[in-house]
Design a protein around this motif. Structure first.
Motif, short mmCIF file in Angstrom:
data_model
loop_
_atom_site.label_atom_id
_atom_site.label_comp_id
_atom_site.label_asym_id
_atom_site.label_seq_id
_atom_site.Cartn_x
_atom_site.Cartn_y
_atom_site.Cartn_z
N MET A 1 0.84 -1.17 0.00
CA MET A 1 0.00 0.00 0.00
C MET A 1 0.89 1.24 0.00
N THR A 2 0.69 2.09 -0.96
CA THR A 2 1.48 3.30 -1.10
C THR A 2 0.69 4.49 -0.56
N PRO A 3 1.31 5.30 0.29
CA PRO A 3 0.59 6.46 0.82
C PRO A 3 0.31 7.48 -0.27
N PRO A 4 -0.84 8.13 -0.20
CA PRO A 4 -1.14 9.17 -1.19
C PRO A 4 -0.13 10.31 -1.10
N ALA A 5 0.28 10.80 -2.24
CA ALA A 5 1.19 11.95 -2.27
C ALA A 5 0.47 13.17 -1.70
N ILE A 6 1.20 13.94 -0.93
CA ILE A 6 0.61 15.13 -0.30
C ILE A 6 0.04 16.08 -1.35
N GLU A 7 0.78 16.27 -2.43
CA GLU A 7 0.36 17.22 -3.47
C GLU A 7 -0.88 16.77 -4.23
N GLN A 8 -1.19 15.48 -4.19
CA GLN A 8 -2.29 14.95 -5.00
C GLN A 8 -3.39 14.32 -4.16
N SER A 9 -3.49 14.70 -2.89
CA SER A 9 -4.51 14.11 -2.04
C SER A 9 -5.08 15.14 -1.07
N THR A 10 -6.22 14.80 -0.53
CA THR A 10 -6.85 15.67 0.46
C THR A 10 -6.47 15.21 1.86
N THR A 11 -6.76 16.05 2.82
CA THR A 11 -6.52 15.71 4.22
C THR A 11 -7.27 14.44 4.58
N GLU A 12 -8.50 14.33 4.15
CA GLU A 12 -9.32 13.15 4.47
C GLU A 12 -8.77 11.88 3.82
N GLU A 13 -8.26 11.98 2.61
CA GLU A 13 -7.65 10.81 1.96
C GLU A 13 -6.41 10.35 2.72
N ARG A 14 -5.61 11.30 3.18
CA ARG A 14 -4.41 10.94 3.94
C ARG A 14 -4.79 10.35 5.30
N ARG A 15 -5.79 10.93 5.95
CA ARG A 15 -6.27 10.40 7.23
C ARG A 15 -6.78 8.96 7.04
N ALA A 16 -7.56 8.72 6.02
CA ALA A 16 -8.10 7.39 5.75
C ALA A 16 -6.97 6.39 5.51
N PHE A 17 -5.93 6.82 4.81
CA PHE A 17 -4.79 5.93 4.57
C PHE A 17 -4.12 5.55 5.88
N VAL A 18 -3.86 6.52 6.74
CA VAL A 18 -3.21 6.25 8.03
C VAL A 18 -4.05 5.30 8.87
N VAL A 19 -5.34 5.55 8.95
CA VAL A 19 -6.23 4.69 9.74
C VAL A 19 -6.21 3.26 9.20
N GLU A 20 -6.28 3.12 7.90
CA GLU A 20 -6.28 1.79 7.28
C GLU A 20 -4.93 1.09 7.44
N ALA A 21 -3.87 1.83 7.22
CA ALA A 21 -2.52 1.24 7.29
C ALA A 21 -2.18 0.75 8.69
N TRP A 22 -2.69 1.42 9.71
CA TRP A 22 -2.32 1.09 11.09
C TRP A 22 -3.43 0.44 11.89
N LYS A 23 -4.50 -0.01 11.23
CA LYS A 23 -5.58 -0.63 11.99
C LYS A 23 -5.10 -1.93 12.64
N CYS A 24 -5.66 -2.20 13.78
CA CYS A 24 -5.25 -3.38 14.55
C CYS A 24 -5.70 -4.66 13.85
N LEU A 25 -4.78 -5.59 13.74
CA LEU A 25 -5.07 -6.88 13.11
C LEU A 25 -5.41 -7.96 14.15
N HIS A 26 -5.31 -7.60 15.43
CA HIS A 26 -5.59 -8.54 16.53
C HIS A 26 -4.74 -9.80 16.41
N ASP A 27 -3.50 -9.64 15.99
CA ASP A 27 -2.55 -10.74 15.88
C ASP A 27 -1.18 -10.23 16.31
#
Length: 68
Positions: A1-27
């Motif tokens: 998963m590649t993080p959205p480039a700052i220049e080509q993304s919105t604050t909400e897109e970047r927030r959604a990426f961080v939440v998804e990338a670091w969500k707990c896998l319970h493992d």
């Protein structure tokens, strides 16, 4: 998963990426995300990326080098 480039993304897109990338896998035995985050909220740690101030990679490297 590649993080959205700052220049080509919105604050909400970047927030959604961080939440998804670091969500707990319970493992915790094989995941290690909690260890990297040191028990802190990923949205807080990556706030500068979410706001478009620093790259995702710069913050990740700081976390891995324990300087954050």
């Amino acid at each position: 998963m590649t993080p959205p480039a700052i220049e080509q993304s919105t604050t909400e897109e970047r927030r959604a990426f961080v939440v998804e990338a670091w969500k707990c896998l319970h493992d915790c035995e094989s995941c290690g995300k909690c260890r990297i985050l040191k028990g802190k909220d990923p949205e807080t740690l990556y706030a500068d990326y979410i706001e478009g101030l620093r790259s995702y990679m710069d913050i990740t490297l700081d976390l891995r080098n324990k300087s954050y």
